[in-house]
Write an enzyme that holds these catalytic residues in place. Sequence first.
Site, PDB file in Angstrom:
ATOM      1  N   LYS B  76     -36.235  13.157 -22.336  1.00  0.00           N
ATOM      2  CA  LYS B  76     -35.174  12.981 -21.030  1.00  0.00           C
ATOM      3  C   LYS B  76     -35.798  14.056 -20.003  1.00  0.00           C
ATOM      4  O   LYS B  76     -36.451  15.020 -20.213  1.00  0.00           O
ATOM      5  CB  LYS B  76     -33.872  13.382 -21.469  1.00  0.00           C
ATOM      6  N   SER B 151     -25.760   9.921 -20.685  1.00  0.00           N
ATOM      7  CA  SER B 151     -26.787   9.934 -19.538  1.00  0.00           C
ATOM      8  C   SER B 151     -28.147   9.816 -19.994  1.00  0.00           C
ATOM      9  O   SER B 151     -29.155   9.532 -19.431  1.00  0.00           O
ATOM     10  CB  SER B 151     -26.336  11.180 -18.790  1.00  0.00           C
ATOM     11  N   SER B 175     -23.776  12.065 -24.366  1.00  0.00           N
ATOM     12  CA  SER B 175     -24.891  11.624 -23.911  1.00  0.00           C
ATOM     13  C   SER B 175     -26.104  11.166 -24.596  1.00  0.00           C
ATOM     14  O   SER B 175     -26.810  10.326 -24.130  1.00  0.00           O
ATOM     15  CB  SER B 175     -25.400  12.537 -22.641  1.00  0.00           C
TER      16      SER B 175
END
Lengths: 476, 491
Positions: B76, B151, B175
């Site tokens: 990420k 996310s 997330s």
Amino acid sequence: MRWETVIGLETHVELNTDTKIFCSCSTAFGAPPNTQCCPVCMGLPGSLPVLNRRVVEYAARIALALNCSITPLNRFDRKNYFYPDLPKAYQISQLYLPIAREGWLDVEMEQGRKSIRIHEMHMEEDAGKLIHHPDGGDTRIDYNRCGVPLVEIVTEPDFRSADEVVAYLEQLRSVLLYLGVSDGKLQEGSLRCDVNLSVRPEGSQTLGVRTEMKNLGSFRAVRRAIEYESQRQIRILESGGRVIRQTLRWDEDADQSIPMRTKEDAADYRYFPEPDLPPVELDEAFLTDLRTQQPELAAQKRARYCKDWGLSAYDARMLTGQRSLAEFFERTVALGAPPKKAANWIMGQVLRQLSARNLQAQDMTLQPKVLARLIALVEQGRINRNTAVEVFDAVFDGGDPEEYIAAHGLERISDCAQVRQAVEQVFAENPRSVADWRAGKEKALGFLVGQTMRMLQGKADPQTVNKLIRDRLTEE
Amino acid sequence: MNEILNMTALELSAGIKKGEVSCQEAAQAALNVIRTRQDQLNTFITVTGRQALERAAALDRRKGSGPLFGVPGAVKDNLCTQGLRTTCASLMLERYVPPYNAGVIDLLDEAGTVLLGKLNMDEFAMGSTSETSCFGPVKNPWDLSRVPGGSSGGAAAAVAAGEVWFALGSDTGGSVRQPAAWCGVTGIKPTYGTVSRYGLVAYASSFDQVGAICRDAADCAAVLDAIQNHDPRDSTGLPGEYGGLLAGLNGDIRGMRIGMPAQLFGDELDPQVRHRVLDAARVLRDRGAQVEECCLPAADYALAAYYVIACAEASSNLARYDGVHYGKRCAGDVGLEELYLRSRSEGFGSEVKRRILLGTFVLSEGHYDAYYAKALAARDMVRKSFEELFSQYDLLLAPVTPSVAPKLGQSLEHPARMYQTDSYTVCANLTGLPAMSIPCGQSEGGMPVGVQLIGPAFGEQTLLNAAHAVQRETHWHKLRPPCFGTGGEGT
């Protein structure tokens, strides 16, 4: 109406740990800009603080010296505000659980001793430095100071004059230097204070509206700022006005305080517990260790010098003015020098030499054993005092007093026959003076003594010379 | 080529070690998929391409052991990578290049993996749909008109689409688990403090935790073995004996006590999701676990407490992006106040601004006690009630989300409704407990559904064993979306 000034102090002390409070960057002062910083102290995204345990230790030692109660479970909090010298836009500080609370510091003044209560003391990180271009152009940021460890010591409003404040600051500085936890240098910013000041009619028990003055960089500035601000407030009140609560900046050059902000636009720092740092536990074993390692402070030394060694309060204060000087004194005494003699030597000759060389006591190379030996030689009558001073000056930067004495033949003549022989010779060479004395001119005696001493190159004991001459004069 | 892509990370690494496939071939195959799918899925913000192939070639020359040796993965874009831009999907950091690696990046490197790039996400990890990215929304590989979750939406979508064999995400309020559920892959958020946060760009420091998104539980075990450690640079890290999860993976759950908190099966739960979750519970029961309903009253406070604390911390964590030091700075020669205002106004998206405003509000003078202090008290209550439950149960089982992935654009108009979808996941963040999401079937429309397992502190092995037990019995985790791999469009 007579007015009383009421003052409380907030003092920031830079601790002299080798590394910063939350990273391992150096704290050395004066390095080129931005050469002592890393992702942590620059607050780069993703970086995290790691507490330097030495900072906690130093802070706890100060807290003990200030007779504070120590918080067993410490927490850090974030103080949020925007300013370019604060790269994270928050300062890691302590609000809810500061390391120390409720202590006191005894301050000795000419009028006697006064106890100043400490409200609290907390640990925090310093911010960077903004360097404004002299031509008013751009502003640059030096991060070297970011993360240098600080403690902030907050007193109760116990001061009534600038003298008391300066005496407290000097006393506090002495404590810090004795503990060895700070350089205590005002000009390098390692000691900075803010003054909270209000005035009230004498006899009143309620506090007036206070102002806070920042940017006080010297004892002189502190004194001037207090005098200026209390006069300013008294003038306002006497003319029927009201003092408004505000923050002022002391402008040392203009010699006046300048308003920075009023309470209405005071910042809301939105403190909350720092989630990146777990609580810090100060257990009893840690504190017990610190207590046993705590050095004797100046006030304790002064009391001991007066009580045990019969020194005057003045001498005791002189000797404890610098920790290394007091230690030098104590080691000299430990080597057998009579305390009063050692004290006189240090306050006279040692300080004279230091000031001639513009040195601090801590930078002195002279060993206590050299001074102790010198004092012993005088005590034993092997050299006289004047000679001793000459030897002292010669060996101040290194050397052995006895070798020097031997090399220069400075040892006192204790052989009476040798002195008597010199006296005979002087009498033979100065019949006129001898006659003068006998005619009642007492002054002639001094001349004869001087001549004899000169013949013996000053190495004889003047008293002995005096006695032998007197004996010789009255013989006939 | 899809044969390689379809492997798990462990299978691929075994193949590389046996010489059946080279590390370069694997990396190239993955890069081909990324190239083919990037326009559709938008999973990556930065692809390392040449750098990744060079690394793969170096690994091919070196040969190594380790269960993940040679396996390409991605992380990420809120994990700092030295010399490689790390944007947090924000205009604020669009061109920001960190001077250091996050702790987990170095650990993945030591494990012999290949970094293919940085994955798209919600801006600063704030969002549940991966639509708040300044690089545009990520699409769900199962249905391009739907969101992948967030996310860590780029991470889940990339694993689901066969672009990487594993990915690292971060889980602050769900997330990792929520996008894993919506993309039909396996995700785990380990115990808070067991993976270094050093170099993870902070959203809400008390909750942020790096997690893994993989094809199955065994791969998750291998990735956790690689990244869990006690990093002295993260003071909230916990000392412990790390590693050995893969070795301890036996799928034996006989006698395991599993509770299903009734509060996490509320009225808002889509019946289809409920049924799939109960299917998973049935599998566990069949494999010898005792599964029963239980009670978690404090769960009602969890969501509010989570958003108050997370926003409070975010408002402080994101204050450093002020246009002065690095990152976005507004154009023009303006005064300091104006520089702050304009840089932050231009640099942050609306969801980030909303949370900064909320956080600033709850911390401000006069409101602290009413919001922040109360939220801390609620967090303590939630923690206590979980502690009590774990004196009776080895694991808790719940849905991950109330529904399957929604259509793109639906959630952004209703932020409060979007926050509601985090109800089931935030408990594990408030308590710091390990939790995972594993596929448990599909909705009638063919969208994946996930089941959540929550363990006691340091209970990763138990979690992984339960997940492994389910995955040995079922094929849910082996379902692939229509666009998996290159879909015949390339090699």
